[in-house]
Write a protein that holds these residues in place. Structure first.
Motif, mmCIF file in Angstrom:
data_model
loop_
_atom_site.group_PDB
_atom_site.id
_atom_site.type_symbol
_atom_site.label_atom_id
_atom_site.label_comp_id
_atom_site.label_asym_id
_atom_site.label_seq_id
_atom_site.Cartn_x
_atom_site.Cartn_y
_atom_site.Cartn_z
ATOM 1 N N UNK A 147 0.808 -1.217 0.000
ATOM 2 C CA UNK A 147 0.000 0.000 0.000
ATOM 3 C C UNK A 147 0.846 1.274 0.000
ATOM 4 N N UNK A 148 0.174 2.396 -0.342
ATOM 5 C CA UNK A 148 0.693 3.724 -0.046
ATOM 6 C C UNK A 148 0.494 3.967 1.454
ATOM 7 N N UNK A 149 1.473 4.633 2.093
ATOM 8 C CA UNK A 149 1.398 4.841 3.538
ATOM 9 C C UNK A 149 1.987 6.193 3.919
ATOM 10 N N UNK A 150 1.632 6.641 5.125
ATOM 11 C CA UNK A 150 2.373 7.716 5.773
ATOM 12 C C UNK A 150 2.671 7.267 7.198
ATOM 13 N N UNK A 151 3.182 8.157 8.019
ATOM 14 C CA UNK A 151 3.710 7.741 9.317
ATOM 15 C C UNK A 151 2.652 7.122 10.218
ATOM 16 N N UNK A 152 1.417 7.569 10.097
ATOM 17 C CA UNK A 152 0.369 7.119 11.007
ATOM 18 C C UNK A 152 -0.410 5.909 10.511
ATOM 19 N N UNK A 153 -0.595 5.796 9.197
ATOM 20 C CA UNK A 153 -1.418 4.700 8.690
ATOM 21 C C UNK A 153 -1.140 4.482 7.210
ATOM 22 N N UNK A 155 6.694 11.685 -16.874
ATOM 23 C CA UNK A 155 7.435 11.782 -15.616
ATOM 24 C C UNK A 155 6.539 11.306 -14.480
ATOM 25 N N UNK A 156 7.074 10.411 -13.659
ATOM 26 C CA UNK A 156 6.360 9.928 -12.476
ATOM 27 C C UNK A 156 6.632 10.868 -11.310
ATOM 28 N N UNK A 157 5.558 11.288 -10.640
ATOM 29 C CA UNK A 157 5.675 12.131 -9.456
ATOM 30 C C UNK A 157 5.081 11.385 -8.262
ATOM 31 N N UNK A 158 5.746 11.501 -7.097
ATOM 32 C CA UNK A 158 5.274 10.851 -5.875
ATOM 33 C C UNK A 158 5.089 11.897 -4.785
ATOM 34 N N UNK A 159 4.062 11.695 -3.965
ATOM 35 C CA UNK A 159 3.766 12.627 -2.879
ATOM 36 C C UNK A 159 3.970 11.947 -1.534
ATOM 37 N N UNK A 160 4.104 12.787 -0.501
ATOM 38 C CA UNK A 160 4.164 12.279 0.863
ATOM 39 C C UNK A 160 3.385 13.214 1.785
ATOM 40 N N UNK A 161 2.924 12.634 2.872
ATOM 41 C CA UNK A 161 2.120 13.350 3.852
ATOM 42 C C UNK A 161 3.046 14.235 4.700
ATOM 43 N N UNK A 162 2.758 15.553 4.740
ATOM 44 C CA UNK A 162 3.508 16.468 5.594
ATOM 45 C C UNK A 162 2.738 16.695 6.893
ATOM 46 N N UNK A 163 1.500 17.172 6.776
ATOM 47 C CA UNK A 163 0.592 17.274 7.919
ATOM 48 C C UNK A 163 -0.826 17.270 7.379
ATOM 49 N N UNK A 164 -1.804 17.492 8.231
ATOM 50 C CA UNK A 164 -3.198 17.376 7.796
ATOM 51 C C UNK A 164 -3.591 18.449 6.777
ATOM 52 N N UNK A 222 -1.141 19.880 4.465
ATOM 53 C CA UNK A 222 -0.179 19.991 3.361
ATOM 54 C C UNK A 222 0.307 18.605 2.938
ATOM 55 N N UNK A 223 0.370 18.414 1.629
ATOM 56 C CA UNK A 223 0.990 17.238 1.009
ATOM 57 C C UNK A 223 2.137 17.750 0.146
ATOM 58 N N UNK A 224 3.217 16.989 0.061
ATOM 59 C CA UNK A 224 4.375 17.436 -0.725
ATOM 60 C C UNK A 224 4.635 16.498 -1.894
ATOM 61 N N UNK A 225 4.794 17.064 -3.092
ATOM 62 C CA UNK A 225 5.341 16.317 -4.226
ATOM 63 C C UNK A 225 6.858 16.378 -4.059
ATOM 64 N N UNK A 226 7.437 15.266 -3.604
ATOM 65 C CA UNK A 226 8.856 15.285 -3.228
ATOM 66 C C UNK A 226 9.753 14.534 -4.202
ATOM 67 N N UNK A 227 9.174 13.682 -5.052
ATOM 68 C CA UNK A 227 9.990 12.770 -5.865
ATOM 69 C C UNK A 227 9.521 12.779 -7.316
ATOM 70 N N UNK A 228 10.467 12.618 -8.235
ATOM 71 C CA UNK A 228 10.128 12.482 -9.652
ATOM 72 C C UNK A 228 11.073 11.492 -10.318
ATOM 73 N N UNK A 229 10.551 10.801 -11.328
ATOM 74 C CA UNK A 229 11.346 9.864 -12.123
ATOM 75 C C UNK A 229 11.024 10.110 -13.591
ATOM 76 N N UNK A 230 12.021 10.521 -14.358
ATOM 77 C CA UNK A 230 11.847 10.826 -15.773
ATOM 78 C C UNK A 230 12.091 9.558 -16.590
#
Length: 505
Positions: free
Chosen positions: A323-329, A393-402, A404-412
């Motif tokens: 699954x996709x996950x963040x720190x809490x779930x 280009x593939x972009x991936x996000x991660x949970x920052x807080x309730x 804000x979400x961040x697009x932090x990663x890319x793969x060309x």
């Protein structure tokens, strides 16, 4: 006297004849000077060699390499962000957002280090055990060689070495062909710069009812369906669905007037080839999604009402094991993520062979669809909350807080370049984004967030946004009832057309 002598002679002859051994009872004793060959030892050596081959393979080395490469990418970025944080110091008041980002990066680096330590300990134990096995095998093979008195095995080994040298000599004069490279990319919009918005925020006709789902537009619509929108809600346990809901315009979706209505995959939910998980897309009049209870992509033709399947590689994780996950779930049943961009349909997943890292494959159209080129990344899937594609280009996000979400990663996919420092932030209308779909029709990013449908504008370098002499258009259309808005919105042109024209101006 004569008769008596004859009789005695005949009796003696008869006695001797009876005592002579029969030809049928003849036996020979063969004495062999060689010792018996120990077949049990040979079988033991074969079993040990087979076990070594299964325990020591390239996969073990690749696992360690991927973890080291991931750390090599993350540590410089963490150092850079820490330096940036120091520059933002203002009388002991640090930028809160930067602290959240660094906290996430520290946790991810710690996760990588823990995985690396665990893998290293396992490999060390395996190396010690294998070294002992190899030494025992060497001793036993030396003992077995003593039975090869005619040197048959030695001759075979010499022949194999000669054949290997001969093959190397033959192939050594030929140049090694260079691996084929993917065609050069050509994004008509320029470089991905930012995301603005949200521009649309609505709960549609089922406010708060279905927390998991996805929505968007068909990038390759059929005739007469250019302005249509689609919606898939997971109606069974927030895990499964058996239909796609269609709307003739954005206005119709907002006020909850569905036309032509639902297109049903099957009457049961769930069952074979129905929808599992929220990560679905519509492309070319067909819905692509994770088939129920299978490591496979289903393609449901909305017109013909037929389903075809694409089996993913052996070892693909499914049924909520990747699954996709963040720190809490984690987000349940997000093993497979389907995405669309200017070139078509993609599938993002992970396999046991890739140790949980993201794998990206192109889905080629057809009946049934087939798997095209595949790329492997260095980003761990459980450290990602969502992915989407834009211009190859593939972009991936991660949970920052309730908020804000961040697009932090890319793969060309054209260059193979990976970046862990994209640093584009999404303002959320709800804590969780369960699905992200990029629409190449209007360069919009459609998010499904805890039953909210939210859209963001994707900005590329080729776009020249209008000077902000007035606030951007923000359509918060989820606060009123469908009855209150129906008369006004259904008579309007699609409000999204106004947004697009505003950005093109």
């Amino acid at each position: 006297m004569m008769k008596r002598s004859v009789i005695v002679s005949l009796c003696a002859l008869f006695t001797l004849t009876q005592q002579a051994p029969s030809v049928d009872n003849c036996a020979c004793e063969l004495t062999h000077s060689e010792t018996v060959f120990p077949h049990d030892k040979l079988t033991k050596v074969k079993d040990s060699a087979s076990q070594c081959n299964s325990n020591i393979n390239r996969r073990k080395t690749l696992e360690l390499d991927k973890l080291l490469q991931g750390l090599e990418q993350r540590l410089p970025q963490l150092q850079k962000d820490l330096s940036q944080l120091e520059m933002e110091d203002d009388e002991d008041l640090y930028e809160v957002l930067s602290l959240y980002v660094i906290e996430n990066e520290l946790r991810e680096v710690n996760q990588l280090i823990n995985r690396l330590n665990m893998t290293t300990r396992t490999h060390q134990h395996l190396a010690n055990h294998t070294t002992k096995q190899l030494e025992e095998m060497r001793v036993e093979m030396q003992e077995l060689e003593t039975y090869d008195t005619m040197q048959v095995m030695k001759t075979q080994q010499d022949n194999q070495r000669m054949m290997k040298d001969l093959n190397q000599c033959k192939t050594g004069h030929h140049s090694i062909a260079k691996p084929t490279q993917p065609p050069p990319g050509n994004c008509p919009h320029g470089k991905f710069l930012n995301i603005t918005g949200p521009r649309v925020n609505t709960q549609g006709e089922y406010p708060g009812s279905y927390h998991y789902g996805a929505w968007g537009r068909d990038p390759k619509p059929e005739a007469g369906k250019k302005k249509w929108y689609w919606l898939v809600m997971l109606t069974s346990e927030n895990k499964f669905s058996n239909y796609v809901r269609l709307y003739s315009s954005l206005s119709a979706l907002v006020v909850g007037v569905s036309a032509p209505g639902d297109v049903q995959i099957h009457t049961s939910n769930p069952t074979t080839n129905t929808i599992q998980g929220p990560n679905v897309v519509l492309y070319g009049g067909a819905l692509y999604y994770n088939c129920y209870n299978q490591p496979a992509v289903c393609r449901f033709n909305l017109t013909a009402k037929t389903v075809s399947t694409l089996q993913l590689p052996k070892g693909t994780r499914y049924n909520s094991n990747g699954n996709f996950c963040h720190l809490d779930s984690c987000y349940l049943f997000t093993d497979l993520d389907l995405a669309t961009d200017e070139s078509g349909v993609w599938v993002i997943y992970t396999t046991t062979q890739d140790f949980g890292n993201l794998v990206l494959s192109k889905v080629e159209e057809g009946e049934p669809p087939r798997l095209g080129q595949t790329w492997r990344t260095l980003v761990y899937k459980r450290g990602v909350t969502n992915t989407f594609m834009a211009c190859g280009v593939l972009y991936a996000t991660r949970y920052v807080n309730k908020d804000v979400e961040e697009i932090f990663y890319s793969f060309d996919t054209t260059t193979g370049e990976q970046k862990f420092n994209v640093g584009i932030f999404i303002n959320k209308m709800s804590p969780n984004i369960h699905a992200l779909n990029y629409s190449p029709v209007d360069q919009m990013l459609h998010a499904y967030c805890d039953s909210n449908m939210v859209s963001y504008k994707v900005l590329f370098s080729g776009m020249a946004p209008k000077p902000l002499d007035q606030p951007p258009m923000f359509l918060d259309l989820g606060s009123g009832s469908a009855e209150d808005m129906n008369d006004t919105l259904l008579d309007m042109e699609d409000p999204w057309d106004d947004v697009n024209e505003w950005w093109k101006a």
